[in-house]
Motif scaffolding. Sequence first.
Motif, mmCIF file in Angstrom:
data_model
loop_
_atom_site.group_PDB
_atom_site.id
_atom_site.type_symbol
_atom_site.label_atom_id
_atom_site.label_comp_id
_atom_site.label_asym_id
_atom_site.label_seq_id
_atom_site.Cartn_x
_atom_site.Cartn_y
_atom_site.Cartn_z
ATOM 1 N N LYS A 180 1.129 2.169 -3.572
ATOM 2 C CA LYS A 180 0.307 3.101 -4.009
ATOM 3 C C LYS A 180 0.359 3.337 -5.489
ATOM 4 O O LYS A 180 1.693 3.958 -6.104
ATOM 5 C CB LYS A 180 0.616 3.567 -2.099
ATOM 6 N N HIS B 37 -1.804 4.533 -9.322
ATOM 7 C CA HIS B 37 -2.033 3.002 -10.333
ATOM 8 C C HIS B 37 -1.975 2.242 -10.650
ATOM 9 O O HIS B 37 -1.819 0.732 -11.650
ATOM 10 C CB HIS B 37 -2.991 4.015 -11.702
ATOM 11 N N ALA C 173 -0.076 -0.087 -8.770
ATOM 12 C CA ALA C 173 0.088 -0.644 -7.530
ATOM 13 C C ALA C 173 -1.688 -2.149 -8.102
ATOM 14 O O ALA C 173 -1.487 -2.963 -7.475
ATOM 15 C CB ALA C 173 -0.229 -0.859 -7.037
ATOM 16 N N ALA C 174 -2.426 -1.180 -8.773
ATOM 17 C CA ALA C 174 -3.485 -2.143 -9.071
ATOM 18 C C ALA C 174 -3.640 -3.290 -9.704
ATOM 19 O O ALA C 174 -2.502 -3.472 -11.136
ATOM 20 C CB ALA C 174 -4.694 -1.071 -9.885
ATOM 21 N N TYR D 194 -2.923 10.454 -4.497
ATOM 22 C CA TYR D 194 -2.964 9.594 -5.178
ATOM 23 C C TYR D 194 -4.227 10.038 -6.932
ATOM 24 O O TYR D 194 -4.111 9.234 -7.835
ATOM 25 C CB TYR D 194 -3.007 8.913 -5.074
ATOM 26 N N SER E 216 -4.934 0.876 -3.291
ATOM 27 C CA SER E 216 -3.703 1.706 -3.754
ATOM 28 C C SER E 216 -4.366 3.105 -4.330
ATOM 29 O O SER E 216 -3.306 4.016 -4.285
ATOM 30 C CB SER E 216 -3.926 1.776 -5.828
ATOM 31 N N ASN F 211 -4.108 -2.903 -4.318
ATOM 32 C CA ASN F 211 -3.085 -2.599 -4.485
ATOM 33 C C ASN F 211 -2.171 -4.092 -4.025
ATOM 34 O O ASN F 211 -1.002 -4.005 -3.617
ATOM 35 C CB ASN F 211 -1.934 -1.561 -3.970
ATOM 36 N N ASP G 124 1.414 -5.592 -5.420
ATOM 37 C CA ASP G 124 2.907 -5.853 -3.866
ATOM 38 C C ASP G 124 2.741 -6.779 -3.145
ATOM 39 O O ASP G 124 4.298 -7.453 -2.839
ATOM 40 C CB ASP G 124 2.559 -4.582 -2.869
#
Length: 562
Positions: free
Chosen positions: A123, A125, A127-128, A184, A397, A410, A413
């Motif tokens: 989750k 920024h 994660a992108a 977020y 995300s 996201n 991950d």
Amino acid sequence: MLRKITVYFFILFISGCTNRSLTERGLVTEKAMVVSAHPLASEVGATILERGGNAIDAAVAVQFALAVVYPDAGNIGGGGFLVLRQQDGSIDALDYREKAPMAAHRDMYLDAEGEVLEGLSFKGHLAAGVPGTVDGMVKAHEKYGTMPWAELVQPAVLLAAQGFPLTQKEAKKLNEQREDFIRYNTKRPAFILQDKWRKGDTLRLPDLAHALERIRDNGRAGFYEGTTATLIEEEMKRGGGIITKEDLRAYNSVWRKPLTAEAYDYRIITMPPPSSGGIALIQLLTISEDYPLHEWGWNTAKSAHLMIEAERRVYADRATHLGDPDFYKVPVQGLLQEDYIKSRMKNFAPGKATDSDKISAGTPAPPEGPNTTHYSIVDPMGNAVSVTTTLNSSFGSKIFVAGAGFLLNNEMDDFSVKPGYPNSYRLIGAEANAIAPGKRMLSSMTPTILEKDGELHMVVGSMGGSTIITTVYQIIINVTVHDFPMQGAINAGRFHHQWKPDFVLSEWGALGFGTGLKLWLQGHKIVPKSGGIGRATGILVLPDGKLEGGADPRGDDSAAGF
């Protein structure tokens, strides 16, 4: 005594009845079919086909429409895979999977002691990954499209600007995600501040409409350069992300050679790495072919046990051997050798579950010198497209690009943030899928096309993270082995095993009481899965040449055609 009673009621629970018919026939059309995760997106695709567009034209239009009406997975801020079979039998595959930004590094989600910082890759920024969808659609259109680009993007522009009514499921999801959206996002889109969305409410997305207009008018440059690129970089800076304008300019989707194999007298055409889905699907079908599943029957104890044990071994291979082929020498040929695949079942016991701790990846011959959505399309000329696209988990995300109105993925991950450490889908990865700048993360997406006797037979794929592979596998088995219609095959209850953790996920109604009890006595740990496993769309070519669309009742999926 208490344990026996608990087990009895547990088995009774997972064997509960389902109202979904196994013999149900889906929408049947004469010439063309589009099946996607949302009725409005399917209608957009069918309209493009009616106006003379081909399957790729429709795929482009559906992709952008889903970015509006199905925001938890449809996207312009994510990526995906496309498998194409043209009416002359020629095939192609497009990899528009996201990439790690250039500032990414192997240990970016670990603390000073080398321990994983929980949630950082999932989750927010950081994660992108660098989005690939727009570049992918541009490349697909450049190579195979026939209609003007602007005409394919315009329906999505109108949906975003004029608004569209929410389905009950989409309203519920927006309400459920509201807290994360507020937590977020550095700047909150106005629509997420509404206290409660209801079925039939009109959702208007003006910022997204403008972002789509820039893509409509400027193609690739309308996203990876100019205003949208600036908005993405500014969003990253505010939230501590690392995607830059240079990352966006450098992104490229890649045409790859599809994987093909023969199973059950069908030719399987599917996606190569960095998708793990194609290899795993071929392995599963090759193993299954050796056993009399038709004689054993659908989801009987014998059939389910065999399929679970095959899944256990195939996912062990996935964890060790698969990654981005541009960074790691994936032993594709070795993994697909028939002798190797069949050797994986040497320790299979017909009446006993195997302990996953006693299963490891095999040793294939070395190489020579992964919320998601799927749509299936067949056009009047007989061209077929199977597309799986994703933000990874539902709404990615959770980050909307302020001023542009779209969600970022996201996908970071989906890397192995630490060898042997499970991701959000509890999938374990190794060195092959370690983080590196510019690398594509491993995926479970499995867009697939089947031929029979040299002719188009089926187009199929699914959403569902780690369960995508087993969903597509079971649907194909349902049609080719058990003679289900397309809709019945998608309706049918599903189960899933992925090696680690060592249990079987089972939908309500997927296993009868007798099957569930026998599997438990054989040593299988069965865990009920609420909300369904996977969400698939498929098209089956019927013996008379007509098309049957299968739309998953687990969602708002819908078929449209003529």
